[in-house]
Design an enzyme around this catalytic site. Structure first.
Site, PDB file in Angstrom:
ATOM      1  CB  SER A   1      51.956 -34.476 -56.522  1.00  0.00           C
ATOM      2  OG  SER A   1      50.801 -34.608 -55.738  1.00  0.00           O
TER       3      SER A   1
ATOM      4  CG  HIS B   1      47.735 -36.795 -59.145  1.00  0.00           C
ATOM      5  ND1 HIS B   1      47.757 -35.417 -59.179  1.00  0.00           N
ATOM      6  CD2 HIS B   1      48.577 -37.161 -58.134  1.00  0.00           C
ATOM      7  CE1 HIS B   1      48.557 -34.955 -58.229  1.00  0.00           C
ATOM      8  NE2 HIS B   1      49.077 -35.997 -57.586  1.00  0.00           N
TER       9      HIS B   1
ATOM     10  CG  ASP C   1      45.095 -34.791 -61.170  1.00  0.00           C
ATOM     11  OD1 ASP C   1      44.625 -35.481 -60.251  1.00  0.00           O
ATOM     12  OD2 ASP C   1      46.259 -34.356 -61.159  1.00  0.00           O
TER      13      ASP C   1
END
Length: 393
Positions: free
Chosen positions: A134, A235, A204
């Protein structure tokens, strides 16, 4: 404006997660911050992951997960916290120095982690795989590009887990790089200089799937490793809900890196071998006829001198140091001693000065010239060259 974006982007946990003081240590960054880090190791592991965690996480939250991942993959894992995150957030000196999360601080954080790995732990860049999850994809792409562009040596590989094209493109993607954008991964991915594995959940909702796909398409073809598009995953749940597939995908990537490095080592060895033969032919007075491999070489020494040197006991002693396969050649050439080998047996392309020199030049500077005193065949010289190239790599 940049401070506003940083405040919106970085969301460290309100309270630092617990982590035993025996499991972490402190790093000093170039921006004056002190950040915690830990290093989980496995005996004789080939690779070390340099792990940059996601947002709203700190070391205490991910330690057990990474310890288990280290065992399953049998790799070392080095993880660090960003400035203003976790245990570092409550340090008095960080508070006094107004240390807060920011793009620039993230860059100095990962640089401090890499410097510790390579200069304190003495881990080669060729054994480091940079892993960014991320928001961690930002500093990971930054470091990989920086090292590949001449500020060091490229890392072994790059893993991007639910990455973004850039921060602003998560909110609004106009297809252009914006002046105030931060973590411009899509601009850096072209220059990371190492095999890159991207994984992203197709559902996501935090960082849409198109970001992972866009980064993959921006990669040079020779650096693309087959991506893992996790069907119906979001995610934060790929490793939780698809654990078996997730682990297998990572294992295959590390096997790919091993195979790639093995092929490169073999190619380097062949290049060194050719360089040694070139040195023998061009720089040390040995030239070969155009007949069969076992035809004698053309040498400049007179027959009287050849017979004289053949009769010396010192030549026989030096010759005995060669392998049985090349013993015939050893009786015809003055060879370096074991002490001579010591100066070049650890030739390493990490040395910037050595990097610009050809294999034959490296050999010439490290080992006394060979002096041919009797006709030799190309096959015999190739045998010696192969033996020496094994010592050079």
């Amino acid at each position: 404006m940049g401070k506003v974006i940083s405040t919106l982007l970085f969301q460290p946990p309100d309270e630092a997660s617990h982590l035993s003081s025996k499991k972490y240590f402190w790093l000093n960054t170039s921006h004056g911050a002190k950040i915690p880090a830990f290093h989980i190791t496995q005996p004789h592991a080939k690779f070390t992951i340099l792990y940059s965690h996601g947002n709203a996480e700190d070391l205490g939250m991910i330690y057990e997960y990474l310890a288990e991942l280290s065992e399953l993959l049998y790799i070392n894992i080095f993880a660090y916290d960003y400035s203003g995150y976790g245990l570092g957030k409550r340090r008095k000196d960080n508070i006094e120095n107004n240390i807060e999360p920011s793009e620039e601080n993230c860059y100095s954080d990962i640089e401090a982690a890499y410097e510790y790995l390579t200069q304190v732990e003495l881990v080669s860049s060729r054994q480091i795989v940079v892993y960014g999850r991320s928001v961690g994809s930002g500093p990971s792409c930054y470091l990989a590009q920086k090292l590949a562009n001449g500020d060091g040596h490229p890392v072994a590989g790059l893993i991007l887990h639910s990455p973004f094209l850039s921060v602003c493109r998560v909110v609004i993607d106009m297809g252009l790089e914006m002046t105030l954008d931060i973590f411009p991964n899509v601009s850096r991915i072209k220059d990371v200089g190492c095999p890159t594995f991207i994984m992203h959940g197709t559902n996501d909702e935090v960082v849409p799937f198109r970001h992972g796909k866009g980064l993959y398409e921006a990669l040079p073809e020779d650096l693309r490793y087959p991506p893992f598009w996790a069907e119906n995953m979001g995610h934060n749940n790929i490793e939780l809900d698809m654990t078996s597939v997730f682990i297998k995908k990572l294992q295959r990537f590390f096997l790919h890196l091993l195979k790639t490095q093995g092929s490169q080592k073999k190619l380097n060895q062949e290049n060194v071998k050719r360089g040694i033969i070139t040195g023998l032919e061009q720089n040390i007075g040995v030239t070969f006829s155009h007949n069969e491999l076992d035809d004698p070489a053309i040498v400049s020494d007179s027959e009287d001198e050849i017979e004289k040197i053949r009769s010396t006991e010192s030549l026989k002693k030096k010759g005995s140091k060669l392998s049985r396969k090349s013993s015939k050649l050893s009786r015809k050439m003055s060879l370096p001693t074991a002490k001579d080998y010591a100066s070049f047996s650890d030739l390493d392309d990490d040395d910037d000065e050595e990097e610009d020199r050809s294999p034959s030049e490296k050999l010439k500077s490290a080992v006394p010239f060979y002096r041919t005193v009797a006709p030799v065949s190309r096959e015999e010289v190739e045998c010696l060259a192969e033996s020496l190239s094994n010592n050079c790599l």
